[in-house]
Design a protein around this motif. Structure first.
Motif: not given
Lengths: 615, 401, 253
Positions: B213, B174-176, B107, B237, B208, B179, B232-233, B210, B205-206
């Motif tokens: 889930a 969920n970013y450029e 982005n 996870q 973030k 997507q 990345g992180p 979960e 979200a980048l």
């Protein structure tokens, strides 16, 4: 959706709830005793995670087994507890009596400092800790695999609750903590060593934050963004549960954990929003949370603008400064104009906040909401309606004004720290909307291509446009501050009961102030969007709100010119310092702390104080 | 009196601030602007900086270019689109840099491309992968070095054909970048694998994610193939949670970038073996020129190279070559020198295609394998980008210039 | 028709009864003192009349108009002025502005947002301050005043609303002895000359017995005696409840 899936989801929710409770419990305990909302609590959590992720693998090399692992976790929490003691001794004990605004800002300064220090100490890499020995294999629940470590976490929450309960009920320290939570002055009057009590509480609070962070290492990589994300959630937990209430925090964490676990199924993208909406709803119904008590407000505590006789000098100075600013394009280069444009934008942003804080005594910690709404209002108008700048600027104003009207309606029912938290939550909701409503707002990508119309595109033209709009808005706001309306806000700030007794509808006036301040911040946001060609969710973020607060504090909360000077100084400093060091946040954070401790009047306030002192 | 001195101080301050650096003589260094997410995405960007610094020192030790040294002014882009254009503007208007390069997140890359177009300055996107930079949002001023999503996903989908997987699940930030990669994947898998369908899509979200889930939502759809774009992180996870719950068992997994050491190292011994990935198997590269770079890098930094290191090193040399060929630092001359330019890089020959300003740099594609205590790649090969680039017709259909 | 009529006012806080069936009237020009030992419910009754507390039962009416549920602001417009136990002035304003603020509010100019507040109602504010003897401090910041002076400014502020009824919660608390008498005499003369009814609570028995025209004694939320100072002084129940065995005369210095 079958039963086993629901069960697994619920268990995941419980595990998150447990982790959240352990951390939030520390925050609420510290608040209960010291009455300080410790913004740096999330940073302590982050330090706990980094420490454990570094320490535990090292211990496991000596002897591999559960003992090393759990000893490492506890040791990390102890280290963070000691860090909490350091923070208490060096900073917090100097600001126990300070206004909330200063407390929040000073502890946010610690957040900034720790962000850079963590990178320096642990390196820039995200660190994923080792798995707990003996807990690597999953357990089977209703035919589905579930990580056994999560079961340990689920148990850890109630264990901590029990331990804290025991500590509070069965030990002398606990009895003192509870007494201080009820009535701090009384405990002081009884001759209890307060310093020791507060230091001990901070140790306990920081220990719990560190424990919360350390327990995460097998499931979440320690990363530099975890401080702000956890602190936002902790705020929600403590506010919803009632500030200072440990059982309240437990209940709130349980609800939020389940809300997140099942919310993700129903609204896969709205997890952040759901959490903050819960907070907004609870506060609207119960302004002190589940188990919180209403705050007893000390009167005459507010800091802000005081009356002074208008002097001809003031007007002359304003005219001279304005003339100099108008002449700037004739002598400055392109870059200076760009910086000057940004300074003007931030000056307007900070000035609009002054109407709320300095005049109204309303400590808004989410002013970025209106700045961002203005920016997004314009950007969305350009993006979806193809509006030219001339139409997009008013669109930003309208959106921010409407947003302020809505948020204000919730917020004016509250006071003090709850008001600060609520404004923060409101800004976070908008942040979440901008971040997660990708189809409309572009999410993390933001919206690009927001450039001024051709006539305003040259740098000097855009500078003049910004100058005119900023000067006009500031002029209008100064008139408002001096007008009866502005005086009613000050009256309500000085003494709410007196103001009501002379027929001032305090809530209504405050609501109008929110709309006005929001709209003014919106103008700033719109101008900012066009000056840099894009918008993104960070415009709505906590750091943006803190920027405005810092400018206000730097310039001086008691003065009208303060925020204008503050923004000029801070932005120039940022412009000069940021390119030469990677430790900008450390510099900014220490400056904020230093200002709160030794310079609370701000620049303009101090200059005036000296002059009046000499006179 | 006090007033006077204050006004004077104000004017003095203004005068100081306006004293911008005066024009330098011809022998002054060539200034180049660089900006990247050094704080937020240090795992990739710091080795990347080490890479271009190494190249820069080598170039300047040999006398620089056009008889002048190169000076790189490097800044943190704050990892937001707004900050990045602000910083870029500072580099262009205050420092007077001749061109800009850098960026990590897609982005940010898009915002930079937009900025470059608006301010008419050359911008070389080193890392960002979204197609938009050279396709829909492409413009004459913006160039990209790395193979874009279309190319890398194309290479991975090629590998997926043999697996027979038909029910695909997607997990992407969920970013450029996420997507864009997910969109390309959906298009290519349906085009190239008959009968393929998408059964689940998760867009955390980048930064973030979960993980629990997300994994259970993917599990729920019972896919036989998974396309992963997280890094990345988030990736760490996701992998750990997926391993625990057995998500990857008996499934074909295609994963962008996961073979790059910057994302493999944090996984330690939990590397999901058997994933088909793009990456950088530096430990097994034998090409002498490339090997020399790797050894020099290790000697200088006492660390193993990442893909970022290689990229930074390559980009710096490509900039040097471009300026040399342009014969000046004039934007028009640089653009002319970049058109269909061929470069001889440590990773092999690379062409900067004129119609979309996309370089033909390729990628290493292989399978993940645990080597000792950390992950690496096996069965890999370097695939040149040329044949995977979008066709001329595809480019013309979406580019606005 | 009485100026203020309080009928069967009740209030309980979580089981603790603070006011039970409290009824009384205040007449124009009268100085009615509400007294009682600590915790008797004086402040509760006071705040229910002032609008700061909502009663559980009963009614309050001013000039026969029910105001039981009216907000403090509405009561102000209907003619109730009040002062607080701990003086509540607008500390950030000048003495004059404190009174101007009340005049602005009375004139319905609270939403006016253009012309400066400090230019409004100056003459009238000065007159009111002159009434309480504070006109010379017109331009001084309120935060600089001695406590006794703040109390007087507060009185001027309360009078700015042109009240029919003045509620004064501990008007002389924190003041020096001489000031106390002066303030009460001032209040008395204003009340009689303007026909204002005054309801006040007070700890200082000299003030109460020296200045009240009538006294109301509250004990555990209930009125146990009403009457002129002389009547109350002689009331055995009051002596018993309020002062124990001490003869009242011995309490006065």
């Amino acid at each position: 959706m079958d039963l086993s899936f629901v069960a697994i989801q619920a268990l995941s929710g419980l595990a998150s709830a447990s982790s959240l409770f352990i951390t939030a419990c520390g925050l609420t305990l510290v608040f209960g005793v010291t009455r300080i909302v410790n913004f740096a609590h999330g940073s302590l959590y982050m330090v706990g995670a980094f420490t454990a992720a570094t320490l535990v693998p090292w211990l496991l090399e000596f002897s591999f087994g559960p003992v090393s692992f759990w000893a490492g976790i506890l040791l990390s929490a102890m280290i963070v507890g000691l860090l909490g003691v350091v923070i208490e001794v060096l900073l917090l004990r100097r600001i126990y009596g300070a206004p909330e605004l200063f407390q929040l800002l000073a502890t946010f300064g610690v957040v900034l400092v720790l962000q850079d220090l963590v990178v320096q100490v642990f390196g820039p890499q995200d660190i994923l800790g080792p798995r707990a020995p003996g807990l690597r294999a999953p357990v089977e629940i209703l035919g589905r695999r579930f990580p056994s470590y999560e079961l340990v976490l689920i148990a850890a929450g109630p264990v901590v609750l029990g331990a804290v309960w025991w500590l509070l009920r069965r030990t002398r320290f606990g009895i003192l903590v509870r007494a201080a939570t009820q009535d701090r002055d009384m405990v002081a009057a009884l001759g209890v060593n307060q310093a020791l009590l507060f230091t001990g509480t901070l140790f306990l609070g920081a220990f719990l934050a560190g424990l919360g962070g350390a327990l995460q290492i097998p499931r979440v990589a320690a990363n530099t963004g975890m401080d702000l994300s956890i602190i936002a959630e902790c705020f929600v937990v403590t506010v919803v549960g009632g500030m200072g209430s440990v059982p309240g925090a437990f209940l709130a964490a349980l609800i939020i954990g389940q809300l997140q676990a099942f919310g993700i199924l129903i609204f896969p993208k709205s997890t952040l929003i759901v959490v903050f909406l819960l907070m907004a709803l609870v506060l609207a119904v119960r302004p002190s949370g589940f188990f919180g008590r209403p705050e007893i407000l000390a009167s005459g505590h507010a800091v802000g603008i005081v009356s002074r006789r208008p002097t001809p000098y003031g007007r002359m100075l304003a005219a001279i400064v304005l003339a100099c600013l108008a002449a700037l394009p004739l002598l400055g280069d392109a870059y200076l104009l760009k910086v000057a444009t940004e300074i003007l934008v931030f000056a307007l942003f900070a000035f609009s906040l002054q109407l709320l804080i300095g005049v109204g005594g309303l400590v808004s910690f989410g002013h970025a909401a209106f700045f961002g709404l203005g920016a997004y209002g314009s950007a969305l108008a350009v993006r979806w309606l193809g509006a030219p700048m001339e139409a997009a600027l008013p669109a930003g104003l309208v959106l921010s004004g409407l947003g302020a009207a809505l948020i204000g309606a919730f917020v004016v029912r509250l006071s003090g720290i709850y008001l600060a938290m609520m404004t923060l939550a409101a800004a976070q909701i908008l942040y979440a909307v901008a971040f997660q409503w990708v189809e409309v707002t572009g999410g993390d990508n933001g919206i690009v291509g927001i450039w001024p119309s051709a006539w305003a595109a040259p740098r000097d033209a855009y500078y003049w446009l910004t100058l005119i709009l900023t000067a006009a808005t500031v002029f209008v706001l100064t008139r408002v501050i001096d007008s009866p309306f502005g005086y009613t806000l000050r009256a309500a700030r000085d003494s709410e009961s007196r103001a009501e007794a002379i027929g001032i509808a305090v809530r209504q006036q405050r609501w109008l102030a929110f709309v006005l301040a929001g709209a003014a911040a919106g103008i700033a946001g719109s101008l900012y969007a066009f000056s840099r060609g894009s918008v993104d969710p960070s415009l709505l973020g906590i750091p943006t709100s803190v920027d405005a607060l810092t400018m206000l504090l730097l310039g001086g909360i008691q003065t009208i010119a303060g925020p204008l000077v503050g923004s000029a100084v801070l932005h120039t400093m940022r412009d000069q310092v940021m390119p030469v060091t990677a430790l900008w946040r450390l510099v900014l954070g220490s400056s904020i702390i230093a200002m709160v401790l030794i310079f609370p009047r701000g620049l303009v306030g101090t200059i005036r104080y000296w002059r009046e002192d000499r006179a | 009196m006090a007033m006077m001195s204050m006004t004077r101080r104000l004017i003095l301050g203004l005068a100081l601030a306006t004293a911008a650096p005066a024009a330098w003589a011809q022998t002054a260094p060539i200034k180049i602007g660089e900006l990247n997410s050094y704080a937020k995405w240090a795992a990739f960007t710091v080795p990347y900086r080490d890479g271009w610094r190494m190249a820069l020192d080598e170039i300047n030790a040999k006398g620089g270019v056009l008889g002048r040294k190169i000076e790189v002014l490097s800044r943190d882009d704050g990892s937001t689109t707004g900050d990045t254009t602000r910083v870029a503007d500072e580099l262009v208007t205050r420092e007077g840099v001749s061109l800009l390069f850098g960026s990590f997140l897609s982005n940010i890359g898009v915002a930079m491309a937009d900025y470059a177009n608006q301010k008419k300055i050359v911008y070389i996107a080193a890392e960002p992968l979204t197609d938009a930079i050279t396709m829909a949002q492409g413009n004459p001023y913006t160039y990209r070095i790395r193979p874009n999503n279309f190319m890398q996903v194309g290479m991975l989908v090629e590998q997926a054909k043999a697996s027979g997987a038909k029910r695909w699940a997607i997990v992407a930030p969920n970013y450029e970048y996420g997507q864009s990669a997910a969109e390309v994947f959906k298009r290519l898998i349906k085009e190239r694998v008959p009968g393929a369908e998408i059964v689940a899509e998760q867009y955390p979200a980048l930064g973030k994610i979960e993980a629990g889930a997300t994994v259970s939502a993917l599990e729920q759809a019972k896919p036989d193939g998974i396309f992963n774009v997280t890094f990345g992180p988030d990736l760490t996870q996701f992998v750990r949670e997926g391993n625990t719950r057995g998500l990857f068992e008996k499934k074909t997994v295609l994963s962008l970038l996961t073979g790059e050491p910057e994302w493999l190292l944090p996984l330690k011994d939990e590397v999901p073996e058997g994933w088909t990935v793009t990456g950088y198997p530096w430990d097994e590269i034998t090409d002498p020129k490339h090997r020399a770079f790797i050894e020099a890098y290790r000697a200088r930094y006492n660390d193993t190279p990442r893909l970022g290191s290689l990229l930074g090193y390559m980009v710096m040399y490509m900039i040097r070559d471009t300026i040399e060929r342009a014969g000046s630092t004039d934007t028009a001359a640089i653009m002319k020198a970049l058109e269909d330019a061929k470069f001889d890089t440590v990773a092999g020959p690379v062409t900067m295609r004129g119609i979309d300003n996309q370089s033909s740099m390729g990628a290493w594609v292989g399978k993940l394998k645990l080597k000792g205590a950390a992950g690496g790649m096996s069965d890999w090969k370097y695939i040149d980008g040329t044949t995977y680039m979008p066709t001329e017709a595809q480019v013309k259909a979406v580019r606005k210039d | 028709m009485s100026l203020l009529s309080v009928q069967a006012l009740s209030k309980a806080f979580g089981g603790v009864v603070a006011a039970r069936n409290v009824s009384f009237q205040v007449e124009r020009g009268e100085m009615l003192a509400l007294i009682g030992p600590n915790g008797a419910g004086k402040s509760t009754v006071f705040n229910m009349i002032g609008g700061q507390l909502r009663p559980d039962g009963g009614s309050v009416s001013l000039n026969d108009k029910a105001i039981t549920l009216a907000s403090p602001g509405e009561r102000f417009r209907l003619g109730i002025g009040r002062t607080f136990q701990v003086a509540q002035a607008f500390q950030s304003m000048t003495v004059g502005e404190n009174v101007q603020m009340a005049l602005i509010s009375r004139s319905g100019e609270n939403h006016s947002a253009w012309t400066p507040a400090r230019d409004r109602h100056r003459a009238e504010a000065r007159d009111l301050l002159e009434l309480v003897g504070m006109h010379e401090a017109f331009e001084r910041p309120c935060s600089e005043l001695a406590y006794g002076d703040v109390k007087r400014v507060e009185l001027a502020v309360a009078l700015a609303g042109d009240p029919r009824l003045l509620l004064m919660d501990e008007p002389t608390a924190g003041m020096a002895l001489r000031e106390r008498a002066a303030l009460m005499e001032l209040t008395h003369s204003i009340a009689t000359s303007r026909g204002i009814g005054v309801l006040f609570t007070e700890h200082d028995m000299d003030v109460v017995f020296g200045h009240a025209s009538r006294i109301l004694v509250l004990l555990r939320g209930e009125i146990i005696a009403t009457g002129t100072p002389a009547e109350v002084r002689g009331n055995a129940r009051v002596r018993q409840a309020y002062l124990g065995d001490l003869p009242l005369t011995a309490a006065a210095p």
